[in-house]
Write an enzyme that holds these catalytic residues in place. Structure first.
Site, short mmCIF file in Angstrom:
data_model
loop_
_atom_site.label_atom_id
_atom_site.label_comp_id
_atom_site.label_asym_id
_atom_site.label_seq_id
_atom_site.Cartn_x
_atom_site.Cartn_y
_atom_site.Cartn_z
N GLU A 1 0.79 -1.24 0.00
CA GLU A 1 0.00 0.00 0.00
C GLU A 1 0.82 1.29 0.00
O GLU A 1 0.85 2.03 0.99
CB GLU A 1 -0.94 0.01 1.22
CG GLU A 1 -1.91 -1.13 1.24
CD GLU A 1 -2.96 -1.00 2.33
OE1 GLU A 1 -2.83 -0.11 3.19
OE2 GLU A 1 -3.92 -1.77 2.31
N GLU B 1 -5.52 -8.44 1.17
CA GLU B 1 -6.02 -8.09 2.51
C GLU B 1 -7.50 -7.74 2.42
O GLU B 1 -7.91 -7.01 1.52
CB GLU B 1 -5.32 -6.85 3.10
CG GLU B 1 -3.94 -7.10 3.63
CD GLU B 1 -3.32 -5.85 4.26
OE1 GLU B 1 -4.05 -4.96 4.73
OE2 GLU B 1 -2.08 -5.78 4.27
C1 BGC Z 1 -2.46 -2.41 6.11
C2 BGC Z 1 -2.39 -3.18 7.43
C3 BGC Z 1 -3.40 -2.61 8.39
C4 BGC Z 1 -4.78 -2.81 7.82
C5 BGC Z 1 -5.90 -2.30 8.70
C6 BGC Z 1 -3.86 -2.09 5.68
O1 BGC Z 1 -3.90 -0.77 5.29
O2 BGC Z 1 -1.74 -3.06 5.13
O3 BGC Z 1 -1.09 -3.10 7.90
O4 BGC Z 1 -3.29 -3.17 9.66
O5 BGC Z 1 -4.88 -2.14 6.59
O6 BGC Z 1 -5.78 -0.95 8.92
#
Ligand code: BGC
Length: 462
Positions: free
Chosen positions: A185, A373
């Protein structure tokens, strides 16, 4: 989805859902969980590790809620064997984690820390012994502090520093790691870290942000070229934060404002990689990036990734605002719109991931998309040795439903990683927002599989 004129109708659920089974996604679909070094490892100053910008930032008073830090975090550095065994018991076949640059190169460049190499070797070997595939991210926000002192991402020398680091990782772990992600990101670590100052290293303003954007985009491709030249058989990707964006109302001003926000959040780092250049027509204030472009940079920004990782948590609804500098746009928070949200104040909007998958599938040269994610933070409580998190189960099911729907309609998506395996250090928010499907008691380091973890296990076991 077409945008609607009032907040209530914006959140209409979609009822055309296919049944949610693992089989419905097909055998070639990749399933996993994701984490990041600083958020779980702890062991911040042992075994030769150098300081990272997050060590330094979280030690500054008031930068992280309740002055929390990642010094111990989930103590994953010491507890990884048990954690991986737990992961295996949950039938999770792929584990995404990141390498801590300053554990491997304490000064960022130069002297290698053998104890760091040994640690990741043990971790990777243990994954493989348990039948879990390691998916490795080179950079998940924890820049060596020594490099920040030389200007960090705002310094063009980052390209050389990053190439050296990427080459070390490829050489040390490439015989066993077959899946790599270059950056996590870039929009977030440049935006929050170099423009808003709310993440490490806490810098503010265009003078840091704009060069950081350009150098991160160059490193995205440069790191990938290093990995691929040393590991031609490996799959090399990189990840982007993405949010489906809609105008609050169908007025010309809101529509244009939403277009600007979309360009900033969803296109700025991706389009140069694809050879489309920075989206400067829709993001006029970013034209100052041209000042940092050197002859040949347009070519250097391009790279044919094997896959693109998209990371999605919410949707953004945008309203024109005369008073907001540069963007002339405001995000309308979920609370104002009366829609469901998580503990991060992010809207729960499963259809958003469906729209994003179609959006990214339309780009010609993205061979494959993985959701690297997706997840949610809720106020989970441990009671009588159990953690019931029905909201997270519902969140995961509804998001996956939309992934499946997009896939069945031809979207180019072939993987999904839950964020996160364990509750962990949520950056400037500290330890309160819990994203794990496994609960961590941060006093005792006791792990407890949540209902969502049991649900994911059952789902994966078919
Ligand atoms: C990131 C993580 C973060 C998650 C929740 C993403 O932006 O890669 O490191 O914990 O979102 O905020």
């Amino acid at each position: 989805m077409s945008a609607t004129s009032d907040a209530a109708s914006i959140n209409q659920p979609d009822n055309t859902n296919p049944p949610l089974t693992k089989t419905a996604f097909g055998n070639d679909f990749t399933w996993g969980v994701a984490t990041a070094a600083y958020q779980i490892e702890g062991a911040h100053d042992v075994a030769g590790k150098g300081a990272s910008i997050w060590d330094v930032f979280s030690a500054r008073k008031g930068k992280v809620k309740q002055n929390h830090n990642g010094n111990l975090a989930c103590d994953f550095f010491n507890r990884y064997p048990d954690d991986l065994e737990l992961m295996q018991s949950m039938s999770i076949p792929n584990f995404r984690f990141s390498l801590s640059w300053s554990r491997l190169l304490p000064e960022g460049v130069g002297q290698v820390n053998q104890a760091g190499i040994d640690y990741y070797n043990r971790l990777i070997d243990h994954c493989l012994e348990l039948g879990i595939k390691p998916w490795v991210t080179l950079y998940h926000w924890d820049l060596p502090h020594a490099l920040e002192q030389k200007g960090g991402w705002a310094n063009r020398d980052m390209i050389g520093w990053f190439q050296e680091y990427a080459a070390l990782c490829a050489k040390a772990f490439g015989d066993r790691v077959k899946h790599w992600m270059v950056l996590n990101e870039p929009m977030v670590f440049t935006g929050a870290g170099y423009f808003l100052g709310v993440h490490a290293p806490g810098r503010r303003g265009f003078g840091s942000f704009v060069p950081a954007v350009h150098h991160a985009t160059l490193c995205q491709a440069a790191g990938a070229r290093v990995l691929k030249s040393m590991l031609p058989e490996a799959e090399v990707g990189t990840t982007f934060s993405c949010s489906h964006v809609e105008p609050l109302q169908q007025t010309e001003k809101d529509i244009k404002a939403a277009k600007r926000v979309d360009a900033l959040l969803n296109r700025l780092f991706l389009e140069p990689v694809l050879g489309l250049g920075y989206p400067l027509d829709d993001l006029k204030f970013m034209r100052r990036i041209e000042k940092y472009m050197k002859p040949g940079d347009e070519e250097l920004l391009k790279y044919d990734f094997d896959f693109i990782g998209i990371q999605n948590y919410t949707r953004e609804v945008v309203k024109y605002s005369f008073w907001t500098p540069f963007m002339q746009a405001n995000l309308v928070p979920p609370k104002k719109r009366g829609v469901p949200q998580t503990l991060m104040n992010w809207e729960v909007y499963p259809e958003g991931i469906y729209h994003l998958l179609h959006k990214y599938s339309q780009y010609k040269n993205i061979p494959k998309i993985l959701i690297t994610e997706n997840g949610a933070a809720f106020a989970d409580e441990l009671k009588d040795g159990q953690v019931h998190d029905p909201l997270r189960v519902d969140f995961l099911q509804r998001y996956l439903q939309q992934v499946l729907r997009a896939r069945q309609e031809g979207a180019n998506v072939s993987g999904y990683f839950v964020w996160s395996f364990v509750d962990n250090f949520e950056w400037a928010e500290g330890y309160d927002p819990r994203f794990g499907i496994v609960h961590v008691d941060f006093e005792t380091q006791q792990r407890t599989i949540k209902s969502s973890g049991y649900w994911y296990k059952q789902f994966l076991e078919g």
